[in-house]
Design an enzyme around this catalytic site. Structure first.
Site, PDB file in Angstrom:
ATOM      1  N   THR A  35       0.827  -1.205   0.000  1.00 22.59           N
ATOM      2  CA  THR A  35       0.000   0.000   0.000  1.00 22.59           C
ATOM      3  C   THR A  35       0.863   1.258   0.000  1.00 22.59           C
ATOM      4  O   THR A  35       1.990   1.249   0.518  1.00 22.59           O
ATOM      5  CB  THR A  35      -0.949   0.031   1.215  1.00 22.59           C
ATOM      6  OG1 THR A  35      -0.176   0.235   2.398  1.00 22.59           O
ATOM      7  CG2 THR A  35      -1.759  -1.251   1.340  1.00 22.59           C
ATOM      8  N   ASP A  59      -3.605   6.005   2.555  1.00 19.34           N
ATOM      9  CA  ASP A  59      -3.059   6.994   3.479  1.00 19.34           C
ATOM     10  C   ASP A  59      -3.578   6.537   4.840  1.00 19.34           C
ATOM     11  O   ASP A  59      -4.801   6.485   5.045  1.00 19.34           O
ATOM     12  CB  ASP A  59      -3.593   8.384   3.123  1.00 19.34           C
ATOM     13  CG  ASP A  59      -3.116   9.462   4.086  1.00 19.34           C
ATOM     14  OD1 ASP A  59      -2.859   9.143   5.265  1.00 19.34           O
ATOM     15  OD2 ASP A  59      -3.011  10.617   3.665  1.00 19.34           O
ATOM     16  N   ASN A  86       4.118   0.070   8.984  1.00 21.96           N
ATOM     17  CA  ASN A  86       5.417   0.667   8.703  1.00 21.96           C
ATOM     18  C   ASN A  86       5.314   2.156   8.390  1.00 21.96           C
ATOM     19  O   ASN A  86       6.222   2.918   8.715  1.00 21.96           O
ATOM     20  CB  ASN A  86       6.037  -0.080   7.508  1.00 21.96           C
ATOM     21  CG  ASN A  86       7.165   0.689   6.872  1.00 21.96           C
ATOM     22  OD1 ASN A  86       8.241   0.824   7.444  1.00 21.96           O
ATOM     23  ND2 ASN A  86       6.923   1.237   5.682  1.00 21.96           N
ATOM     24  N   LYS A 119      -7.035  -2.302  14.483  1.00 21.54           N
ATOM     25  CA  LYS A 119      -8.450  -2.558  14.792  1.00 21.54           C
ATOM     26  C   LYS A 119      -9.193  -3.110  13.570  1.00 21.54           C
ATOM     27  O   LYS A 119     -10.129  -3.898  13.714  1.00 21.54           O
ATOM     28  CB  LYS A 119      -9.124  -1.281  15.309  1.00 21.54           C
ATOM     29  CG  LYS A 119      -8.719  -0.987  16.759  1.00 21.54           C
ATOM     30  CD  LYS A 119      -9.137   0.397  17.190  1.00 21.54           C
ATOM     31  CE  LYS A 119     -10.595   0.521  17.502  1.00 21.54           C
ATOM     32  NZ  LYS A 119     -10.958   0.105  18.855  1.00 21.54           N
ATOM     33  N   SER A 137       8.450   0.423  15.136  1.00 19.30           N
ATOM     34  CA  SER A 137       8.691   1.495  16.089  1.00 19.30           C
ATOM     35  C   SER A 137      10.035   2.104  15.732  1.00 19.30           C
ATOM     36  O   SER A 137      10.286   2.461  14.571  1.00 19.30           O
ATOM     37  CB  SER A 137       8.655   0.902  17.504  1.00 19.30           C
ATOM     38  OG  SER A 137       9.040   1.839  18.461  1.00 19.30           O
ATOM     39  N   TYR A 151       8.411  12.862  18.054  1.00 18.84           N
ATOM     40  CA  TYR A 151       8.539  11.587  17.324  1.00 18.84           C
ATOM     41  C   TYR A 151       8.589  10.411  18.300  1.00 18.84           C
ATOM     42  O   TYR A 151       7.864   9.427  18.143  1.00 18.84           O
ATOM     43  CB  TYR A 151       9.811  11.626  16.460  1.00 18.84           C
ATOM     44  CG  TYR A 151      10.127  10.315  15.775  1.00 18.84           C
ATOM     45  CD1 TYR A 151       9.266   9.790  14.813  1.00 18.84           C
ATOM     46  CD2 TYR A 151      11.297   9.599  16.069  1.00 18.84           C
ATOM     47  CE1 TYR A 151       9.553   8.587  14.174  1.00 18.84           C
ATOM     48  CE2 TYR A 151      11.588   8.407  15.433  1.00 18.84           C
ATOM     49  CZ  TYR A 151      10.717   7.897  14.487  1.00 18.84           C
ATOM     50  OH  TYR A 151      11.004   6.712  13.865  1.00 18.84           O
ATOM     51  N   LYS A 155       6.302   6.851  19.088  1.00 15.18           N
ATOM     52  CA  LYS A 155       6.828   5.474  19.058  1.00 15.18           C
ATOM     53  C   LYS A 155       6.690   4.812  20.450  1.00 15.18           C
ATOM     54  O   LYS A 155       6.467   3.612  20.538  1.00 15.18           O
ATOM     55  CB  LYS A 155       8.284   5.466  18.570  1.00 15.18           C
ATOM     56  CG  LYS A 155       8.446   5.932  17.118  1.00 15.18           C
ATOM     57  CD  LYS A 155       7.687   5.075  16.123  1.00 15.18           C
ATOM     58  CE  LYS A 155       8.030   5.406  14.673  1.00 15.18           C
ATOM     59  NZ  LYS A 155       7.270   4.594  13.705  1.00 15.18           N
ATOM     60  N   THR A 186      17.241   5.078   4.479  1.00  9.71           N
ATOM     61  CA  THR A 186      15.951   5.182   3.782  1.00  9.71           C
ATOM     62  C   THR A 186      15.734   6.674   3.504  1.00  9.71           C
ATOM     63  O   THR A 186      16.649   7.472   3.681  1.00  9.71           O
ATOM     64  CB  THR A 186      14.812   4.663   4.687  1.00  9.71           C
ATOM     65  OG1 THR A 186      14.673   5.568   5.778  1.00  9.71           O
ATOM     66  CG2 THR A 186      15.100   3.262   5.218  1.00  9.71           C
TER      67      THR A 186
HETATM   68  N1  LIG Z   1      15.149   4.886   8.620  1.00  9.80           N
HETATM   69  C1  LIG Z   1      15.369   4.916   9.905  1.00  9.80           C
HETATM   70  O1  LIG Z   1      16.479   5.208  10.351  1.00  9.80           O
HETATM   71  C2  LIG Z   1      14.269   4.558  10.875  1.00  9.80           C
HETATM   72  C3  LIG Z   1      14.641   4.259  12.186  1.00  9.80           C
HETATM   73  C4  LIG Z   1      13.665   3.891  13.093  1.00  9.80           C
HETATM   74  C5  LIG Z   1      12.356   3.791  12.671  1.00  9.80           C
HETATM   75  N2  LIG Z   1      12.019   4.097  11.380  1.00  9.80           N
HETATM   76  C6  LIG Z   1      10.592   3.948  11.012  1.00  9.80           C
HETATM   77  O2  LIG Z   1      10.490   3.195   9.813  1.00  9.80           O
HETATM   78  C7  LIG Z   1       9.247   3.466   9.198  1.00  9.80           C
HETATM   79  C8  LIG Z   1       9.447   3.628   7.704  1.00  9.80           C
HETATM   80  O3  LIG Z   1      10.276   4.739   7.445  1.00  9.80           O
HETATM   81  P1  LIG Z   1      11.530   4.652   6.477  1.00  9.80           P
HETATM   82  O4  LIG Z   1      12.739   4.758   7.304  1.00  9.80           O
HETATM   83  O5  LIG Z   1      11.417   3.522   5.547  1.00  9.80           O
HETATM   84  O6  LIG Z   1      11.409   6.059   5.714  1.00  9.80           O
HETATM   85  P2  LIG Z   1      10.834   6.434   4.268  1.00  9.80           P
HETATM   86  O7  LIG Z   1      11.679   5.823   3.209  1.00  9.80           O
HETATM   87  O8  LIG Z   1      10.700   7.897   4.293  1.00  9.80           O
HETATM   88  O9  LIG Z   1       9.405   5.744   4.210  1.00  9.80           O
HETATM   89  C9  LIG Z   1       8.319   6.240   4.919  1.00  9.80           C
HETATM   90  C10 LIG Z   1       7.075   5.605   4.344  1.00  9.80           C
HETATM   91  O10 LIG Z   1       5.934   5.981   5.119  1.00  9.80           O
HETATM   92  C11 LIG Z   1       4.948   6.447   4.229  1.00  9.80           C
HETATM   93  N3  LIG Z   1       3.995   7.348   4.857  1.00  9.80           N
HETATM   94  C12 LIG Z   1       4.215   8.471   5.577  1.00  9.80           C
HETATM   95  N4  LIG Z   1       3.040   9.002   5.973  1.00  9.80           N
HETATM   96  C13 LIG Z   1       2.062   8.191   5.496  1.00  9.80           C
HETATM   97  C14 LIG Z   1       0.653   8.182   5.570  1.00  9.80           C
HETATM   98  N5  LIG Z   1      -0.041   9.154   6.201  1.00  9.80           N
HETATM   99  N6  LIG Z   1      -0.025   7.154   4.990  1.00  9.80           N
HETATM  100  C15 LIG Z   1       0.627   6.183   4.331  1.00  9.80           C
HETATM  101  N7  LIG Z   1       1.964   6.148   4.203  1.00  9.80           N
HETATM  102  C16 LIG Z   1       2.661   7.138   4.785  1.00  9.80           C
HETATM  103  C17 LIG Z   1       5.731   7.108   3.095  1.00  9.80           C
HETATM  104  O11 LIG Z   1       4.871   7.287   1.985  1.00  9.80           O
HETATM  105  P3  LIG Z   1       5.126   8.424   0.864  1.00  9.80           P
HETATM  106  O12 LIG Z   1       6.088   7.829  -0.109  1.00  9.80           O
HETATM  107  O13 LIG Z   1       3.769   8.651   0.271  1.00  9.80           O
HETATM  108  O14 LIG Z   1       5.668   9.629   1.547  1.00  9.80           O
HETATM  109  C18 LIG Z   1       6.791   6.048   2.908  1.00  9.80           C
HETATM  110  O15 LIG Z   1       6.288   4.955   2.192  1.00  9.80           O
HETATM  111  C19 LIG Z   1       8.678   4.697   9.889  1.00  9.80           C
HETATM  112  O16 LIG Z   1       7.640   4.307  10.760  1.00  9.80           O
HETATM  113  C20 LIG Z   1       9.858   5.241  10.687  1.00  9.80           C
HETATM  114  O17 LIG Z   1       9.456   5.917  11.850  1.00  9.80           O
HETATM  115  C21 LIG Z   1      12.944   4.487  10.479  1.00  9.80           C
END
Ligand SMILES: NC(=O)c1ccc[n+]([C@@H]2O[C@H](COP(=O)([O-])OP(=O)(O)OC[C@H]3O[C@@H](n4cnc5c(N)ncnc54)[C@H](OP(=O)(O)O)[C@@H]3O)[C@@H](O)[C@H]2O)c1
Length: 288
Positions: A35, A59, A86, A119, A137, A151, A155, A186
Site C-alpha cells: 500500500t 493513506d 510501517n 483494529k 517502532s 517523534y 513510538k 531510507t
Molecule cells: N530509517 C530509519 O532510520 C528509521 C529508524 C527507526 C524507525 N524508522 C521507522 O520506519 C518506518 C518507515 O520509514 P523509512 O525509514 O522507511 O522512511 P521512508 O523511506 O521515508 O518511508 C516512509 C514511508 O511511510 C509512508 N507514509 C508516511 N506518511 C504516510 C501516511 N499518512 N499514509 C501512508 N503512508 C505514509 C511514506 O509514503 P510516501 O512515499 O507517500 O511519503 C513512505 O512509504 C517509519 O515508521 C519510521 O518511523 C525508520
C-alpha cells in the site's frame, strides 16, 4: 499455493523499509498487498509479480482507506496473515518548537494510523485464530533524545499499545512484534523529515545539534533496509518471535545502555519507592 505462503499487508510500501520488505516478501513467494499514498509507485512490483502482488491506495490517516485496504486484501487473497504497520515519519525539533498542527499530524500517522489498521484487521485474525502484527517502532520507541520528544512519544505510544495488545491476543493465536531500528538508509532523514518552521536559539545546542546530525547523516546511515527486511521475515517465520526486535548495533547499544541506567536508578531509589504504601500492606504486581 503452499501452506507456508502467507498474505502480508504492508503500509508505506513506496520507499525505505516498506519497499524493501515488500520486495523481499514477494521474492520469498508470499502474497502481498502493498500500500502507498501513490500506488502507481508500486506498479513495477505488480508487473513483476502479477499473481502475488496487489497495490492499494492507502493513506493511514484516512479511516475509509484503512477499511478499504483491509477489504481489498481479503477480496484478493481470502484473508490476512501478517500486518506490517510501517508507514510513518519523524518530526524533529524541540518540544516547544513543534507546532500543534505538526504534533497532531505526527500522532495521526504514527499512532492513530497504526491503531486503526490494527483494529481493522483484528476481527479477521481473531476469527482465524492466527496472525502476526509487526509494528515498526524505532530505537526512539525505547530511548528518547533531545529534539525527538514528539517523534519518540509516538513510538513510545506504539510500543505501549503493542505490549498490551500482545498480551490480549496471545491466547487467540495472534503474535505481535515491535521492530526497533537504529539509523537505516531510507528516505527518513531526507524527504520524509519534518522540521519546525521556527527554531528557537536556546535549543541550538540540544535539539538543534540532533537535527544537524540527522541532516548530515542522510545517505550514510549504517543500516541496510534490505537486511532489515530479512530480519523481519525471520521474526515472522520464527516459532517463537520476539516481542521486541532491535535492528542495528546502534539500536542494540542504546537500548542496552538505557536498560542499565534505569535498573541502576531504580536500585538507588528502591527504598523511597517501596516506602509509599499504607502501613502493614504488602504490595504485589498490578493486575495480578
Ligand atoms: N530509517 C530509519 O532510520 C528509521 C529508524 C527507526 C524507525 N524508522 C521507522 O520506519 C518506518 C518507515 O520509514 P523509512 O525509514 O522507511 O522512511 P521512508 O523511506 O521515508 O518511508 C516512509 C514511508 O511511510 C509512508 N507514509 C508516511 N506518511 C504516510 C501516511 N499518512 N499514509 C501512508 N503512508 C505514509 C511514506 O509514503 P510516501 O512515499 O507517500 O511519503 C513512505 O512509504 C517509519 O515508521 C519510521 O518511523 C525508520
Amino acid at each position: 499455493m503452499a501452506d507456508n505462503k502467507k498474505v502480508w499487508l504492508i503500509t508505506g510500501s513506496s520507499t525505505g523499509f516498506g519497499r524493501s520488505l515488500t520486495e523481499a516478501v514477494l521474492k520469498h513467494g508470499h502474497r502481498v498487498v502493498a500500500t502507498a499514498r501513490k500506488p502507481e509507485q508500486l506498479s513495477d512490483l505488480v508487473d513483476q509479480y502479477p499473481e502475488t502482488a496487489k497495490a492499494v491506495r492507502l493513506d493511514v490517516t484516512n479511516t475509509q482507506q484503512v477499511h478499504d485496504a483491509v477489504k481489498s486484501s481479503v477480496d484478493a487473497f481470502g484473508h490476512i496473515d501478517v500486518l506490517v504497520n510501517n508507514a510513518g515519519y519523524g518530526t524533529i525539533g524541540a518540544l516547544e518548537e513543534v507546532s500543534e498542527e505538526a504534533i497532531q499530524r505526527q500522532f495521526a500517522t504514527n499512532v492513530f494510523g497504526a491503531l486503526n489498521m490494527i483494529k481493522a484487521v483484528l476481527p479477521g485474525l481473531r476469527q482465524q485464530r492466527s496472525g502476526h502484527i509487526l509494528n515498526i517502532s524505532s530505537v526512539g520507541g525505547f530511548v528518547s533524545f533531545a529534539g525527538t520528544g514528539i517523534y519518540c512519544s509516538t513510538k513510545f505510544a506504539l510500543e505501549g499499545l503493542s505490549e498490551a495488545l500482545s498480551k490480549e491476543v496471545a491466547p487467540l493465536g495472534i503474535k505481535v512484534t515491535i521492530i526497533e531500528p537504529g539509523a537505516f538508509r531510507t528516505d527518513f532523514n531526507g524527504r520524509s523529515l519534518a522540521t519546525p518552521e521556527h527554531l528557537i536559539d536556546d535549543y541550538a545546542s540540544t535539539s538543534g545539534e540532533f537535527l544537524k546530525w540527522i541532516r548530515e547523516t542522510d545517505g550514510t546511515q549504517p543500516g541496510d533496509p534490505d537486511k532489515a527486511a530479512q530480519a523481519m521475515i525471520q521474526a515472522v517465520e520464527s516459532h517463537n518471535p520476539p516481542l521486541r526486535l532491535a535492528l542495528g548495533a546502534d539500536a542494540l547499544h542504546l537500548i542496552s545502555e538505557k536498560l542499565s541506567s534505569v535498573k541502576a536508578e531504580m536500585e538507588a531509589w528502591k527504598q523511597v519507592s517501596i516506602n509509599t504504601a499504607f502501613e502493614g500492606l504488602e504490595v504485589g504486581a498490578i493486575g495480578g
